[in-house]
Design a protein around this motif. Structure first.
Motif, PDB file in Angstrom:
ATOM      1  N   SER A 278       0.811  -1.213   0.000  1.00 64.04           N
ATOM      2  CA  SER A 278       0.000   0.000   0.000  1.00 64.04           C
ATOM      3  C   SER A 278       0.847   1.266   0.000  1.00 64.04           C
ATOM      4  CB  SER A 278      -0.945   0.001   1.201  1.00 64.04           C
ATOM      5  OG  SER A 278      -0.188  -0.212   2.364  1.00 64.04           O
TER       6      SER A 278
ATOM      7  N   ALA B 156      -6.882   8.932   2.948  1.00 62.41           N
ATOM      8  CA  ALA B 156      -6.260   8.344   4.136  1.00 62.41           C
ATOM      9  C   ALA B 156      -7.138   7.183   4.570  1.00 62.41           C
ATOM     10  CB  ALA B 156      -6.172   9.372   5.246  1.00 62.41           C
ATOM     11  N   VAL B 157      -6.610   5.979   4.427  1.00 61.78           N
ATOM     12  CA  VAL B 157      -7.435   4.803   4.708  1.00 61.78           C
ATOM     13  C   VAL B 157      -7.336   4.459   6.183  1.00 61.78           C
ATOM     14  CG1 VAL B 157      -7.950   2.451   3.980  1.00 61.78           C
ATOM     15  CG2 VAL B 157      -6.705   3.986   2.463  1.00 61.78           C
ATOM     16  N   THR B 158      -8.459   4.513   6.859  1.00 64.73           N
ATOM     17  CA  THR B 158      -8.459   4.062   8.241  1.00 64.73           C
ATOM     18  C   THR B 158      -9.392   2.864   8.321  1.00 64.73           C
ATOM     19  OG1 THR B 158     -10.112   5.750   8.636  1.00 64.73           O
ATOM     20  CG2 THR B 158      -7.907   6.226   9.417  1.00 64.73           C
ATOM     21  N   ILE B 159      -8.805   1.716   8.537  1.00 67.52           N
ATOM     22  CA  ILE B 159      -9.577   0.481   8.550  1.00 67.52           C
ATOM     23  C   ILE B 159      -9.707   0.021   9.992  1.00 67.52           C
ATOM     24  CG2 ILE B 159      -9.650  -1.883   7.668  1.00 67.52           C
ATOM     25  CD1 ILE B 159      -7.276  -0.564   5.777  1.00 67.52           C
ATOM     26  N   SER B 160     -10.937  -0.105  10.435  1.00 71.34           N
ATOM     27  CA  SER B 160     -11.142  -0.577  11.805  1.00 71.34           C
ATOM     28  C   SER B 160     -11.483  -2.056  11.770  1.00 71.34           C
ATOM     29  CB  SER B 160     -12.292   0.179  12.457  1.00 71.34           C
ATOM     30  OG  SER B 160     -11.916   1.514  12.630  1.00 71.34           O
ATOM     31  N   VAL B 161     -10.736  -2.855  12.524  1.00 69.98           N
ATOM     32  CA  VAL B 161     -11.102  -4.267  12.600  1.00 69.98           C
ATOM     33  C   VAL B 161     -12.122  -4.500  13.721  1.00 69.98           C
ATOM     34  CG1 VAL B 161      -8.954  -5.136  11.607  1.00 69.98           C
ATOM     35  CG2 VAL B 161      -9.120  -4.821  14.067  1.00 69.98           C
TER      36      VAL B 161
END
Lengths: 254, 544
Positions: free
Chosen positions: B97, B282-287
């Motif tokens: 990425s 801005a990728v903010t990925i929450s698991v």
């Protein structure tokens, strides 16, 4: 012997001598600033203290643990913030700090308390379950700082730890370091922001081309430079022989 | 549009595209002039070879060849488009990425159209070997079979198709960027699993698509179905070539015009999509939606908490990094590549499968554990600093790094063994000995892979990153091959009847089992020692 001890340490990369016969001592409760131009050997010195890079010659001792011969034991005593926060960006802070905490054998209860208080202080709690690839440099730096403090280390090796931090976080980290030194933690700290070094460090070592140019308190450095009452910036530029900056800017014809 | 901007942008993008892949780094092949020279050499060599071989072909074969050549010439434009699209997608999938964006261009005075054309030209350059080889093979054949009048149009329209592929790659990049960002952002952990499944499926599909049997079937269907699919823009260049071969010049002219309009449309669409979607979000990925930190500490089987934590990190790396997905696709690809030609050949597949069964199992039990373990150090990239700075012993690192390699390889190899037992059964005792042998091989190969990977890591993170140096790769596979051959030796001696002749049929299988265990254990101990020494040396000094 307590504190961080380096005795006659030398490290070369091929024909380039990165650190030459360096002897340095950081006492418990002391913030020791390591300054110098780019390529002067600061980061290499810090990596050797961490046991990451093996010196060609010399001895390194951390609170009685020989870094070269008992590296795992020595690493348990120290926290490290590298010059760039090389985190596992595909993990969340929660997963990353779990990994760090497990490696330091911190029990689950203590880990929860430490992570909670540090992330709260650095305003990172709400990001605890977000994958770190989307984080800004400052956010990553906060996680790296949290990781370095998690196990209550006896020594801290901080390579430009305030890079990318917002002013509030800078203040908090500075306060944390002051408090930790009050508890006897030895801190080896590098920065290019000389105002910060001047405000925070009890002692300063200026390196150039792998050797120590000058060492001592601010007062002692000023005396060595023959510049009483000067700022650390002026002292630094004088000692490193790079005070002719005005001529350089003039030559640019901007 | 400024042509010099387009060309200099194409040159810069070509260099970065080429140098981003490790093998091209510091290589003369990252110079566009060298690439042109290589293309010319390749074209001339293939042209010369075909021209030399053609006169010596028997006349009955020459008659059979004529329709195949016509199919190839008509199908080539579509195949070139597809080849560039596939290569471009695979390149994108190989990227981490961090390398996915070309942000610098966003603040330079470059128009979207200039960027799209420059980038497409650079992609064409990167894959210029495809048309060079294709023309070198097809033009002498076309000359031989009296299609010379079509050749100039065929070459031009094929190059246009090639450019289409590159522009479509550009469009897909923008769309993939947005879709993956949105899917990731909204679906969290499910999105991670979904993306992994899609990546593995895509990689396997690409492998199937390039199987020679499938390729031939596709080529035949393109030509036979071209009149039915005339409304699909991708086949318009092929319609042009077909129309010219049938001397239908009016139809050819119409489709040339349509192709020109389509070229304009896809260029404009790609430019519009770039403006709309390219600027990386801005990728903010929450698991998880929770903001509560819940510490976990687990141990499992032979893994203590530190090793388990390491193993868990490795599994997350495999499932969350798109550049690592290819390692999960290997077992599926391996089975398909070996079995598909046999099943589709129409011959007695059970006999043929029995012949390849042991070969396939040995391949899988070498490739999988060695691949997964040898890359496990290098894939850390600069984050390897974490391993160095933490109080992790060599023993803990070995256990943590090998767990996923052993489990994934073990499950895959066992699955293949069961599949082969269903497709081409052997006696239960023979099956048992085979399982014992491959279990030893998988464990030993894991140690060898990590031993070589820790001695020769490649920390370069980027497209097509290898994570282990070429030397490390060769050493690992040479040792792996020797281990597999030695471990399988008792089984081979049993299958060839050597043991039966030596001691009689009834106890020969027991001798096979015993000797497999003895040989397997001896090699395992040696490999473990090789691995431990490598990891200890690696941990003593960081050379990143």
């Amino acid at each position: 012997m307590d504190g961080i001890n380096l005795e006659s340490v030398t490290k070369s990369f091929g024909s380039k001598v990165a650190v030459r016969d360096l002897t340095l001592y950081v006492a418990p409760g002391e913030i020791h600033g390591l300054l110098g131009p780019n390529g002067s050997g600061k980061s290499t010195t810090m990596k050797m203290v961490m046991g990451i890079v093996k010196p060609d010659r010399g001895q390194i001792n951390l609170f009685g643990a020989d870094v070269l011969h008992r590296p795992v034991e020595a690493k348990r005593l120290v926290g490290y913030v590298p010059e760039l926060p090389y985190l596992y960006e595909y993990l969340t802070p929660s997963e990353y700090l779990d990994f760090i905490g497990t490696a330091y054998h911190i029990d689950v209860k203590t880990r929860r308390e430490r992570v909670d208080e540090l992330l709260e202080a650095l305003q990172m709690r709400e990001h605890i379950n977000e994958v770190m690839s989307g984080f800004s440099q400052g956010m990553k730096q906060k996680i790296a700082i949290t990781a370095s403090l998690l196990h209550r280390p006896k020594a801290l090796i901080l390579d430009e730890p305030l890079n990318g931090l917002d002013p509030r976080s800078v203040r908090i980290v500075k306060d944390i370091l002051q408090r930790l030194t009050g508890e006897g933690v030895a801190v080896l700290f590098s920065t290019h922001v000389l105002e910060i070094a001047e405000a925070m460090c009890h002692k300063i070592t200026i390196m150039s081309e792998g050797t120590i140019l000058a060492e001592g308190t601010m007062q002692e450095l000023r005396s060595k430079a023959g510049m009483p009452g000067s700022t650390l910036e002026d002292t630094f530029l004088k000692l490193t022989g790079s005070e002719d900056t005005e001529k350089i800017v003039e030559a640019l014809k901007l | 549009m400024n042509l010099s901007t387009v060309l200099s942008l194409a040159a810069v993008l070509f260099k970065s595209y080429f140098r981003a892949s490790r093998p091209g780094y510091r290589s003369p092949f990252s110079n566009p002039r060298v690439v042109i020279l290589v293309d010319v050499v390749l074209f001339t060599a293939s042209f010369g070879l075909i021209s030399y071989l053609l006169p010596s072909l028997p006349s009955d074969l020459t008659i059979l060849l004529q329709p195949v050549v016509a199919q190839a010439i008509v199908g080539l434009p579509v195949i070139l488009t597809s080849a560039v699209i596939l290569a471009g997608i695979l390149f994108e999938l190989g990227q981490t990425s961090g390398l996915a964006s070309s942000e610098a261009v966003n603040w330079l005075p470059v128009t979207p159209q200039e960027y799209v054309i420059g980038s497409s030209v650079s992609v064409c350059f990167a894959y210029s070997l495809f048309p060079a080889l294709a023309f070198g093979l097809t033009i002498p054949l076309a000359l031989r079979f009296g299609m010379s009048s079509v050749i100039p149009f065929f070459v031009l329209i094929s190059l246009l198709s090639f450019l289409w592929g590159a522009v479509i790659v550009e469009t897909l990049r923008a769309v993939m960027n947005r879709i993956s960002t949105s899917v990731y952002k909204r679906s969290g952990r499910f999105g991670v699993v979904l993306r992994l499944a899609l990546l593995v499926t895509l990689l396997v599909a690409v492998q199937i698509a390039f199987n020679p049997y499938i390729l031939y079937a596709v080529l035949s269907s393109i030509v036979s179905g071209i009149n039915l699919a005339w409304f699909v823009p991708m086949v318009w260049p092929s319609v042009v070539v077909l129309s010219l071969l049938l001397s239908d010049n009016t139809r050819a002219a119409v489709f040339v015009l349509l192709s020109a309009v389509f070229t304009f449309l896809i260029l404009e669409s790609a430019a519009w999509l770039r403006v709309r979607y390219w600027s990386p979000m801005a990728v903010t990925i929450s698991v998880s939606t929770s903001t509560v930190y819940t510490p976990k500490e687990r141990s499992f089987l032979w893994l203590d908490s530190v090793s388990f934590s390491l193993a868990s990190k490795e599994l997350k790396s495999l499932s969350r990094r798109k550049d690592m997905a290819r390692f999960l696709a290997i077992p599926i690809m391996l089975v398909i590549v070996t079995i598909l030609p046999i099943i589709t050949s129409g011959e007695d597949s059970q006999t043929a499968l029995s012949g390849v069964s042991l070969l396939l199992l040995s391949e899988a039990s070498i490739i999988l554990p060695i691949m997964l373990s040898s890359v496990s150090i290098g894939q850390e990239g600069r984050s390897i600093t974490n391993i160095y700075m933490l109080p992790i012993s060599a023993e803990e690192l070995i256990k943590g790094k090998l767990f996923h390699a052993w489990i994934i390889s073990g499950v895959a190899v066992f699955g293949i063994a069961v599949l082969m037992q269903i497709l081409a059964p052997v006696s239960p005792l023979q099956f048992l000995v085979t399982l014992v042998a491959i279990a030893f091989i998988v464990v030993t190969e894991g140690y060898i892979g990590l031993g070589a990977g820790s001695r020769h890591p490649d920390f370069t993170i980027g497209p097509r990153a290898r994570y282990v140096t070429f030397t490390g790769f060769i050493i690992a596979f040479a040792l792996g091959l020797a281990v597999t051959a030695t471990t399988l030796l008792p089984l081979i001696l049993y299958f060839t009847g050597f043991f039966t002749i030596l001691i009689g049929g009834s106890i020969s299988i027991l001798l096979t089992i015993m000797s497999t265990i003895v040989v397997g254990m001896a090699l395992l101990i040696l490999a473990r020692s090789y691995c431990k020494r490598g990891v200890e040396k690696f941990l003593s000094n960081m050379e990143v």
